[in-house]
Enzyme design. Structure first.
Site, PDB file in Angstrom:
ATOM      1  N   LYS A  26      43.584  80.831  68.145  1.00  0.00           N
ATOM      2  CA  LYS A  26      43.344  81.565  66.908  1.00  0.00           C
ATOM      3  C   LYS A  26      42.262  80.871  66.086  1.00  0.00           C
ATOM      4  O   LYS A  26      41.297  81.504  65.652  1.00  0.00           O
ATOM      5  CB  LYS A  26      44.651  81.649  66.118  1.00  0.00           C
ATOM      6  N   ARG A  96      49.256  79.960  59.438  1.00  0.00           N
ATOM      7  CA  ARG A  96      49.406  80.626  60.741  1.00  0.00           C
ATOM      8  C   ARG A  96      49.407  79.603  61.865  1.00  0.00           C
ATOM      9  O   ARG A  96      48.584  78.706  61.881  1.00  0.00           O
ATOM     10  CB  ARG A  96      48.234  81.594  60.967  1.00  0.00           C
ATOM     11  N   GLY A 105      54.993  85.744  69.152  1.00  0.00           N
ATOM     12  CA  GLY A 105      56.120  85.607  68.243  1.00  0.00           C
ATOM     13  C   GLY A 105      56.745  84.232  68.178  1.00  0.00           C
ATOM     14  O   GLY A 105      57.781  84.064  67.556  1.00  0.00           O
ATOM     15  N   MET A 107      55.946  81.402  66.653  1.00  0.00           N
ATOM     16  CA  MET A 107      56.091  80.895  65.302  1.00  0.00           C
ATOM     17  C   MET A 107      55.554  81.935  64.344  1.00  0.00           C
ATOM     18  O   MET A 107      54.503  82.510  64.564  1.00  0.00           O
ATOM     19  CB  MET A 107      55.307  79.601  65.155  1.00  0.00           C
ATOM     20  N   ARG A 349      41.189  87.766  70.381  1.00  0.00           N
ATOM     21  CA  ARG A 349      41.518  86.995  71.577  1.00  0.00           C
ATOM     22  C   ARG A 349      41.336  87.911  72.776  1.00  0.00           C
ATOM     23  O   ARG A 349      41.276  89.135  72.623  1.00  0.00           O
ATOM     24  CB  ARG A 349      42.955  86.473  71.519  1.00  0.00           C
ATOM     25  N   HIS A 465      56.611  93.689  70.211  1.00  0.00           N
ATOM     26  CA  HIS A 465      56.923  92.548  71.066  1.00  0.00           C
ATOM     27  C   HIS A 465      57.239  92.987  72.485  1.00  0.00           C
ATOM     28  O   HIS A 465      56.689  92.470  73.459  1.00  0.00           O
ATOM     29  CB  HIS A 465      58.108  91.784  70.452  1.00  0.00           C
ATOM     30  N   ARG A 571      55.163  89.051 116.282  1.00  0.00           N
ATOM     31  CA  ARG A 571      56.338  88.331 116.787  1.00  0.00           C
ATOM     32  C   ARG A 571      57.015  89.189 117.846  1.00  0.00           C
ATOM     33  O   ARG A 571      57.636  90.191 117.518  1.00  0.00           O
ATOM     34  CB  ARG A 571      57.310  88.078 115.646  1.00  0.00           C
ATOM     35  N   ARG A 627      52.455  86.222 119.650  1.00  0.00           N
ATOM     36  CA  ARG A 627      53.251  85.018 119.903  1.00  0.00           C
ATOM     37  C   ARG A 627      54.278  85.333 120.979  1.00  0.00           C
ATOM     38  O   ARG A 627      55.066  86.273 120.852  1.00  0.00           O
ATOM     39  CB  ARG A 627      53.963  84.587 118.625  1.00  0.00           C
ATOM     40  N   GLU A 755      53.162  73.892 114.299  1.00  0.00           N
ATOM     41  CA  GLU A 755      54.310  74.037 113.402  1.00  0.00           C
ATOM     42  C   GLU A 755      55.270  72.856 113.506  1.00  0.00           C
ATOM     43  O   GLU A 755      56.366  72.884 112.968  1.00  0.00           O
ATOM     44  CB  GLU A 755      55.038  75.361 113.672  1.00  0.00           C
ATOM     45  N   SER A 774      47.036  78.209 115.168  1.00  0.00           N
ATOM     46  CA  SER A 774      47.456  78.988 114.013  1.00  0.00           C
ATOM     47  C   SER A 774      48.559  78.182 113.343  1.00  0.00           C
ATOM     48  O   SER A 774      49.546  77.830 113.984  1.00  0.00           O
ATOM     49  CB  SER A 774      47.969  80.356 114.468  1.00  0.00           C
ATOM     50  N   GLY A 776      51.661  77.571 111.682  1.00  0.00           N
ATOM     51  CA  GLY A 776      52.915  78.259 111.396  1.00  0.00           C
ATOM     52  C   GLY A 776      53.595  77.491 110.269  1.00  0.00           C
ATOM     53  O   GLY A 776      54.460  76.665 110.489  1.00  0.00           O
ATOM     54  N   THR A 777      53.163  77.787 109.055  1.00  0.00           N
ATOM     55  CA  THR A 777      53.563  76.915 107.950  1.00  0.00           C
ATOM     56  C   THR A 777      55.012  77.117 107.517  1.00  0.00           C
ATOM     57  O   THR A 777      55.526  76.300 106.760  1.00  0.00           O
ATOM     58  CB  THR A 777      52.615  77.092 106.746  1.00  0.00           C
ATOM     59  N   ASN A 778      55.679  78.180 107.971  1.00  0.00           N
ATOM     60  CA  ASN A 778      57.118  78.274 107.666  1.00  0.00           C
ATOM     61  C   ASN A 778      57.866  77.153 108.384  1.00  0.00           C
ATOM     62  O   ASN A 778      58.581  76.365 107.776  1.00  0.00           O
ATOM     63  CB  ASN A 778      57.697  79.621 108.107  1.00  0.00           C
ATOM     64  N   ASP A 779      57.690  77.091 109.702  1.00  0.00           N
ATOM     65  CA  ASP A 779      58.345  76.039 110.454  1.00  0.00           C
ATOM     66  C   ASP A 779      57.766  74.664 110.115  1.00  0.00           C
ATOM     67  O   ASP A 779      58.490  73.688 110.042  1.00  0.00           O
ATOM     68  CB  ASP A 779      58.231  76.294 111.967  1.00  0.00           C
ATOM     69  N   CYS A 841      49.485  81.569 109.617  1.00  0.00           N
ATOM     70  CA  CYS A 841      50.266  82.799 109.727  1.00  0.00           C
ATOM     71  C   CYS A 841      51.644  82.681 109.075  1.00  0.00           C
ATOM     72  O   CYS A 841      52.492  83.535 109.251  1.00  0.00           O
ATOM     73  CB  CYS A 841      50.413  83.204 111.188  1.00  0.00           C
ATOM     74  N   TYR A 861      40.721  82.105 109.178  1.00  0.00           N
ATOM     75  CA  TYR A 861      41.392  83.296 108.644  1.00  0.00           C
ATOM     76  C   TYR A 861      42.764  82.946 108.092  1.00  0.00           C
ATOM     77  O   TYR A 861      43.325  81.891 108.384  1.00  0.00           O
ATOM     78  CB  TYR A 861      41.539  84.375 109.727  1.00  0.00           C
TER      79      TYR A 861
HETATM   80  P1  ADP Z   1      50.715  86.281  65.107  1.00  0.00           P
HETATM   81  O1  ADP Z   1      50.243  85.136  65.907  1.00  0.00           O
HETATM   82  O2  ADP Z   1      52.172  86.497  65.169  1.00  0.00           O
HETATM   83  O3  ADP Z   1      49.891  87.515  65.354  1.00  0.00           O
HETATM   84  P2  ADP Z   1      49.113  85.842  62.795  1.00  0.00           P
HETATM   85  O4  ADP Z   1      48.874  84.458  62.308  1.00  0.00           O
HETATM   86  O5  ADP Z   1      48.016  86.464  63.534  1.00  0.00           O
HETATM   87  O6  ADP Z   1      50.461  85.868  63.602  1.00  0.00           O
HETATM   88  O7  ADP Z   1      49.469  86.704  61.533  1.00  0.00           O
HETATM   89  C1  ADP Z   1      50.059  87.957  61.639  1.00  0.00           C
HETATM   90  C2  ADP Z   1      49.360  88.919  60.764  1.00  0.00           C
HETATM   91  O8  ADP Z   1      49.374  88.462  59.428  1.00  0.00           O
HETATM   92  C3  ADP Z   1      47.892  89.115  61.056  1.00  0.00           C
HETATM   93  O9  ADP Z   1      47.651  90.047  62.026  1.00  0.00           O
HETATM   94  C4  ADP Z   1      47.377  89.621  59.751  1.00  0.00           C
HETATM   95  O10 ADP Z   1      47.549  90.990  59.676  1.00  0.00           O
HETATM   96  C5  ADP Z   1      48.234  88.912  58.759  1.00  0.00           C
HETATM   97  N1  ADP Z   1      47.468  87.798  58.182  1.00  0.00           N
HETATM   98  C6  ADP Z   1      47.347  86.544  58.628  1.00  0.00           C
HETATM   99  N2  ADP Z   1      46.533  85.824  57.841  1.00  0.00           N
HETATM  100  C7  ADP Z   1      46.131  86.661  56.870  1.00  0.00           C
HETATM  101  C8  ADP Z   1      45.251  86.528  55.756  1.00  0.00           C
HETATM  102  N3  ADP Z   1      44.642  85.396  55.477  1.00  0.00           N
HETATM  103  N4  ADP Z   1      45.070  87.601  54.990  1.00  0.00           N
HETATM  104  C9  ADP Z   1      45.700  88.769  55.264  1.00  0.00           C
HETATM  105  N5  ADP Z   1      46.515  88.958  56.291  1.00  0.00           N
HETATM  106  C10 ADP Z   1      46.731  87.912  57.086  1.00  0.00           C
HETATM  107 MG    MG Z   2      57.821  79.075 114.044  1.00  0.00          MG
HETATM  108 MG    MG Z   3      48.031  87.630  65.236  1.00  0.00          MG
END
Ligand code: ADP
Ligand code: MG
Ligand code: MG
Length: 884
Positions: A26, A96, A105, A107, A349, A465, A571, A627, A755, A774, A776-779, A841, A861
């Site tokens: 981020k 953040r 989700g 943190m 991202r 989520h 086989r 084989r 093998e 060849s 025979g990596t299982n055995d 194989c 191969y």
């Molecule tokens: P997560 O990793 O769970 O997406 P974020 O840190 O991206 O958490 O924050 C979640 C949301 O909070 C962001 O998508 C944004 O909408 C809002 N947010 C975060 N920072 C700010 C900010 N400085 N101003 C306004 N909204 C913010």
């Molecule tokens: Mg074998």
């Molecule tokens: Mg976010």
């Protein structure tokens, strides 16, 4: 002095996108976006190194942190023209988290930090909007209260609900400034009651507490689970971002949203996302209000798109979309806020996507010149390609629709309904297919989502989520099925008057969002044009040939359709089990002498020949490795008294005699017993019959098609040069006889499986009489570890869980140990015979990591099961490109 703090925005960008290890994804991308002049509110990032130092040092910050934070904060104050804690012009920030890789989700973010009883009044003044100011304050107490102080967030929700009931409001946005003020007062009481302390009013204390909570949450159980499931080391640490707030909740010219630069389900090149007017970021994800689509084109009747509601900001956002894709050369997942018609970027991202989307995006970006073909090949996860080769619902199959939700992650899945992640995990562990049904999912459910075939939620949108995590895991998911109601207590789900109990079967189609009663038949996938295109590009880049392990015509056909370039392992013992043959096989085994065995083998010959004719027809023009008989003979014997009696009667033999012979054949350790070439040496007539069938079939197909196969006759379980020399001579004698008689030549090779460790270690000697090896990596894995695959289930999973072994060595080649033997055999084999043909194989032939190893030791191969062939083609190309 260590630099712990990196600023971004307002003209000072100390970070870059490639600094994600230090700044988290981020933070690095906020700095990168700001540096290409996108509108990013100013802020700073506290590094992941600080997180690591914090945990090393007994959860203490280094002395020089505070000063660096103060300085960076002062810079934001200057840039924004507001001061932290100033009662007139208060600066508010968000705190953040942000690790190297996004951890959904893990943190939670705290928004609107810096508000207290005084600064809220300043916010009322400067905004001229009391509703906004008090709404922000209650949001802050609620987020800080739950994330930092650990007060259950439902308690806060209950307070809002009761105020809404009192005032008759339906939407949050309908509440007045006074209502929000009342919510704030009740929130403060709640915090006092729950924590025994008043809500902290000093912005500085708030800031440090929030920073501490982010670092502290790096080690919470949810985060630990997620890391374990995704192989993320704990010492990576998380960064913390502190950023000036921008407000999407200041009225109808404000909004917040999340979007993808292309459709993350299908990969289609269209702007894809959701937004909410007059809201802050968490509202979209939380599913409190129903988000609206971005573009007019995507809006259904009754929906108001961003393009309609905020045309200028939408136009800006479309330009940002272009800029970001051009800059990052990949599909982006972005978060934005509009404050009074001005667009701000809060995150970008690389977007998570389904396998289908990943393929389409890679191909279209290469065709559009955004990336090269080789980059496109590298972009698609070979393992995930598997998803595309899996069944979808049979369009003609009968079905009873129960309800419909959002098509959140494609793929069709049937299974027993379960209502909790723990249940899902428990029943899946017993081998049952389950569908996890939840009102909504949260990070605590990840283990259950992983265990389930599919996920159904009744709340939340395409970016909820459940949707995001399911797409990442490749699970089918239908989200936000509002027509379905779930009763956790009664363990039922119901829709349209129908009720389904826990344990009953439903089917979900993640591509359409449909939910069906019972299980619905599925069909094989058809491969899109993009798939063929990518495979073509992969083929242009790979060196390794890809063969398949196949013994039936169906397997062989499937594999050729997927692009197999021959058979790497047929086989033959599988051909002995069919009902009309097993009698002759048993007769051969029971025979007391060679003459008796020859009589029985004579009966088997036409069957074997016909089997090979069918395979060779499909593989015309390609190499086919066959084989010769490998398993211990008693595997073919009848078991149990009744079966023995039946066979004895059919063969006109004495039951007692049969019983005695079966007892003679029993072995204490059949895996290391009378099997493989040891059988060929004891009973040469068996291999002779097989060789005859092979050569006669090869001649027949050469005649019929004009495209002879190249039979590669493979002797199993060779440990010494002499063993191969003897069995090779048997095969050669037959070859000469058959080919001389026909007067037509056929190219063929005779080689062996490597093998056994002894074979690998003496490969130079064995190569003197082998045309190919060849692996025979299982055995070879069994014999190298001294560990029987059939008994490993009792302890191997624990080994992997406890990290004693990094992976199941039967799934992914143990490069350190088994790989060392392969390397030795390759070197010694080539020292004797530089052109000796080398392949693999075992099951590992379809595993991308193992394929990379095969590339690195220069095998010719890999051979894998038919459905893995495309995976292997791509993985082989990636190995070749990655190794350059
Ligand atoms: P997560 O990793 O769970 O997406 P974020 O840190 O991206 O958490 O924050 C979640 C949301 O909070 C962001 O998508 C944004 O909408 C809002 N947010 C975060 N920072 C700010 C900010 N400085 N101003 C306004 N909204 C913010
Ligand atoms: Mg074998
Ligand atoms: Mg976010």
């Amino acid at each position: 002095m260590t630099k712990w703090v990196y600023s971004f925005g307002a003209g000072l960008n100390e970070g870059r996108a490639d600094m994600r290890n230090l700044l988290g994804g981020k933070g690095a991308n906020l700095a990168e976006m700001a540096s290409i002049d996108l509108p990013v509110p100013p802020g700073f990032t506290i590094t992941t190194e600080l997180c690591t130092a914090f945990y090393k040092n007994n959860r203490q910050y280094p002395d020089d942190l505070a000063g660096q934070v103060e300085a960076a904060l002062a810079r934001i104050e200057t840039a924004v023209g507001r001061s932290f804690g100033d009662p007139k012009m208060p600066l508010l920030v968000s705190v953040r988290s942000g690790a190297r890789v996004s951890m959904p989700g893990m943190m939670d973010t705290v928004l609107n930090l810096g508000l207290n009883d005084e600064t809220v009044l300043g916010l009322v003044e400067t905004s001229g909007d009391p509703r906004f100011a008090w709404d922000s304050f209650r949001r802050f107490i609620q987020m800080f209260g739950s994330v930092v102080l650990g007060v259950d967030h439902h308690r806060f929700e209950e307070i809002i609900e009761s105020v809404k009931i009192d005032t008759g409001a339906i939407e949050d946005t309908a509440l007045s400034p006074e209502d929000w003020q009342r919510v704030v007062e009740e929130y403060k009481e709640l915090v006092l009651e729950e924590t025994g302390k008043p809500f902290p009013m000093s912005p500085k204390d708030q800031l440090w507490a929030a920073i501490g909570a982010v670092f502290g949450s790096w080690m919470n159980p949810r985060a630990n689970t997620y890391r374990r499931l995704h192989d993320i080391p704990a010492d990576w640490g998380t960064a913390v971002n502190v950023q000036a707030m921008v407000f999407g909740n200041m009225g109808s010219d404000c909004a917040t949203g999340v979007c993808f630069t292309r459709d993350p389900s299908t990969g289609e090149n269209m702007f894809y996302g959701e937004f909410l007017v007059n809201a802050q970021g968490e509202d979209v994800v939380a599913g409190i209000r129903t988000p609206q689509p971005l573009s007019k084109a995507a809006a259904k009747s009754g929906e108001v798109s961003m393009e309609d509601a905020l045309p200028d900001a939408y136009a800006d956002l479309c330009r940002v979309r272009e800029t970001l894709e051009r800059h990052y050369h990949d599909m982006q997942d972005i978060e934005f806020t509009v404050q009074q018609n001005k667009l701000y970027m809060l995150q970008t991202r690389t977007g998570k996507r389904t396998a289908a989307a990943s393929l389409r995006i890679a191909v279209e970006m290469a065709q559009g010149g955004l990336i090269t073909r080789q980059e496109a090949v590298m972009r698609v996860n070979a393992q995930a390609l598997d998803q595309l080769l899996h069944p979808t619902l049979d369009p003609k199959a009968p079905r009873t629709l129960l309800s419909k939700g959002l098509p959140a992650s494609p793929g069709a899945a049937s299974g027993a309904v379960v209502f909790s992640a723990d249940d899902a995990e428990m029943r899946a562990a017993k081998g049952e297919a389950v569908i996890l049904v939840r009102i909504e999912t949260s990070p605590e459910d990840i283990h259950g989502m992983h265990a389930a075939r599919g996920i159904l939620t009744t709340r939340g949108g395409m970016t909820s989520h459940a949707a995001v995590v399911a797409r990442g895991m490749g699970r089918a998911c239908v989200a936000g099925a509002g027509g379905v109601s779930v009763d956790y207590g009664a363990r039922t789900l119901s829709a349209g008057g129908k009720t389904i109990r826990g344990g009953e079967t439903i089917t979900i189609d993640g591509a359409t969002g449909e939910i069906f009663v019972g299980s619905v038949a599925t069909v094989e996938p058809t491969m899109s044009g993009d798939f063929a295109t990518l495979m073509e590009w992969a083929d242009a880049s790979r060196r390794l040939k890809i063969r398949t392990n196949a013994e039936t015509p169906l397997d062989a056909e499937t594999a050729r359709k997927f692009g197999a370039e021959g058979i790497g392992l047929c086989r033959t013992e599988h051909m002995f089990f069919a009902p009309e043959r097993i009698g002759a096989v048993r007769q051969m085994i029971m025979a007391g002498d060679e003459a008796g065995r020859r009589v029985a083998l004579e009966k088997l010959l036409p069957f074997q020949r016909q089997d090979f004719i069918e395979l060779f027809r499909i593989m015309a023009g390609l190499p086919v490795t066959i084989r010769l008989l490998d398993p211990p003979l008693h595997e073919f014997l009848p078991h149990g008294d009744q079966e023995i009696a039946d066979v004895a009667e059919a063969l006109g033999q004495d039951v007692e005699q049969m019983r005695r012979r079966a007892a003679e054949l029993a072995e204490a350790n059949p895996m290391l017993g009378h099997r493989g070439c040891r059988l060929g040496i004891s009973y040469p007539e068996i291999y002779e019959m097989q060789a005859r069938a092979i050569f006669e079939a090869a001649l027949a197909i050469a005649e019929e098609t004009g495209h002879p196969v190249v039979p590669e006759i493979m002797i199993p379980l060779v440990g010494t040069r002499r063993e191969l020399e003897i069995t090779r001579a048997q095969v050669e004698r037959v070859a000469k006889e058959v080919l001389d008689r026909s007067g037509k030549p056929i190219d063929y090779l005779i080689g062996t499986m490597i093998e056994l460790p002894r074979a690998a270690l003496t490969a130079d000697k064995i190569a003197e009489v082998a045309d190919f090896f060849s692996f025979g990596t299982n055995d070879l894995t069994q014999t190298t570890f001294g560990l029987s695959r059939d008994d490993a289930g009792k302890f191997l999973p624990h080994y992997v869980e406890a990290g004693i072994l990094p992976k199941d060595p039967f799934v992914s080649l143990d490069i350190e140990g088994v790989g060392a033997l392969v390397r030795i055999a390759v070197e010694k084999g080539r020292a004797t015979k530089p052109n000796i043909k080398l392949g693999i194989c075992g099951e590992h032939g379809g595993d991308p990591a193992s394929i990379a190893f095969c590339e690195s030791v220069g095998l010719d191969y890999v051979s894998c099961s038919p459905y893995r062939v495309p995976v292997a083609r791509l993985a082989a190309a990636q190995a070749a490109l990655g190794g350059e």
